[in-house]
Design an enzyme around this catalytic site. Structure first.
Site, PDB file in Angstrom:
ATOM      1  N   ASP A   1       0.824  -1.130   0.060  1.00  0.00           N
ATOM      2  CA  ASP A   1      -0.065   0.083  -0.064  1.00  0.00           C
ATOM      3  C   ASP A   1       0.817   1.192  -0.106  1.00  0.00           C
ATOM      4  O   ASP A   1       1.877   1.319   1.077  1.00  0.00           O
ATOM      5  CB  ASP A   1      -1.028  -0.199   1.188  1.00  0.00           C
TER       6      ASP A   1
ATOM      7  N   ASP B   1      -2.945   2.477  -6.266  1.00  0.00           N
ATOM      8  CA  ASP B   1      -1.770   2.481  -5.170  1.00  0.00           C
ATOM      9  C   ASP B   1      -1.526   1.268  -4.295  1.00  0.00           C
ATOM     10  O   ASP B   1      -0.962   1.335  -3.183  1.00  0.00           O
ATOM     11  CB  ASP B   1      -1.975   3.981  -4.277  1.00  0.00           C
ATOM     12  N   GLU B   2      -2.374   0.249  -4.599  1.00  0.00           N
ATOM     13  CA  GLU B   2      -2.172  -0.983  -3.677  1.00  0.00           C
ATOM     14  C   GLU B   2      -2.680  -2.280  -4.305  1.00  0.00           C
ATOM     15  O   GLU B   2      -3.238  -2.210  -5.398  1.00  0.00           O
ATOM     16  CB  GLU B   2      -3.153  -0.954  -2.395  1.00  0.00           C
TER      17      GLU B   2
END
Length: 362
Positions: free
Chosen positions: A11, A106-107
């Site tokens: 993350d 983003d993860e």
């Protein structure tokens, strides 16, 4: 004995804000807020860690953020820049495994049970990925490592920013017993409050209830609660699924009331859908908008094309047009989603029924 999976959840830390600070030296070390305008009822998309010290967090009304931190700097999102960074991050992941399940820009989950480089240690791989992101992109990421997706995701949030947390098999049950119910992914404010009213404050409290009771109180999710408090989560990391539709959606902590904020969120969701379409080399003839209002009423609106589409502009423009058809200024919105479906070759024009009509895609 079954082989235990090695799962990593990566993350990025304050992703949008961190990219803005990296690209603009004047913003470094300052409280910045990426999101809608504070002049109206804008909403925070991401806040830098300097801003978070003042209590600012994602989905907070921008006006409230200004009250908490009058000198906060507001920046409009640059999704094209975030997508470029996200692509580089995915390339780093692919050096170690092909079992990558992106959750957003983003993860992602990674299954490194059998990693490409033969490293063998998920903890070492997570450390190498974090270092590569820092060296190549000048950004930081937090990682959680465990034997299943649920625990790995929770672990990645424990030591943020730039954190690395391993929760091994023997520690999972004790960890889950102490976990507050509001920390369970998928448990929203309403469900958490319902649990607390029932005297259920931790995973340990949930563990005292039978599976039948949990299902009776919480529906099908009760099965999941029963298993996860015992450290059982058999969901695989899924890089490839049979694709009948491709979607992205987000539920907001605060209801969206301003059109600007709704459109900003649609732009972000469209970027995610567009990126997933490119990775799968897909185009679709039907674009669907999903909306859930503050009263939990849910609607979908769609538009079909005579030929497959996948370009970002068409997705964004269509989603915004569909939103406007619902008279959004008269509603408070708690969820938005965009989906593409009807993949493959275009149907002949004399058979419009093949690609038109209301679809249930989510």
């Amino acid at each position: 004995m079954a082989i235990l999976r090695k799962i990593i959840h990566i993350d990025m830390d304050a992703f949008y804000a961190s990219v803005e600070q990296r690209d603009n030296p004047d913003l470094r070390g300052k409280p910045i807020v990426v999101g809608g305008s504070p002049q109206g009822r804008g909403v925070v998309a991401t806040a830098s860690y300097e801003a978070r010290k003042f209590g600012i967090h994602s989905a907070m009304p921008a006006r409230q953020a200004v009250q908490l931190c009058p000198h906060a700097i507001f920046v409009r999102p640059r999704f094209e820049a975030y997508k470029e960074v996200s692509n580089h991050i995915r390339e780093i992941f692919s050096r170690y495994t092909d079992l990558i399940e992106p959750l957003s820009l983003d993860e992602a989950y990674l299954d490194v049970t059998a990693d490409k480089l033969g490293i063998g240690s998920a903890l070492e791989i997570a450390e190498q990925i974090k270092n590569a992101i820092k060296d190549e992109l000048q950004l930081t990421a937090s990682a959680g490592v465990s034997i299943n997706k649920f625990v790995a995701k929770i672990a990645s949030d424990i030591n943020k920013p730039d954190g690395l947390k391993f929760i091994g098999p023997s520690a999972i049950e004790a960890f889950m017993e102490k976990l507050p119910v509001e920390k369970f992914h998928g448990v929203g404010k309403v469900t958490a409050e319902k649990m607390k009213q029932m005297g259920l404050h931790t995973g340990g409290d949930l563990k005292k209830l039978s599976e039948e009771t949990l299902v009776y109180r919480f529906g099908k999710t009760g099965h999941f609660y029963y298993n996860i408090v015992r450290g059982i989560d058999n969901r695989p990391v899924q890089p490839h699924r049979e694709t009948k539709s491709l979607a992205a959606e987000d539920t907001f902590s605060y209801d969206l009331e301003e059109l600007e904020d709704m459109e900003l969120k649609l732009e972000e969701l469209a970027e995610i859908v567009h990126e997933r379409l490119k990775k799968k080399n897909l185009s679709g003839r039907t674009i669907t908008l999903k909306i859930k209002y503050s009263d939990f009423k849910q609607i979908t609106r769609n538009r079909s094309f005579p030929h497959p589409v996948s370009d970002l502009k068409t997705i964004v423009d269509t989603a915004k047009s569909l939103l406007m058809s619902t008279e959004p200024k008269d509603h408070k919105i708690r969820l938005l989603g965009i989906s593409l479906s009807n993949f493959g070759e275009a149907q002949p024009k004399q058979k419009p029924s093949k690609y038109t009509g209301q679809l249930s895609l989510f």
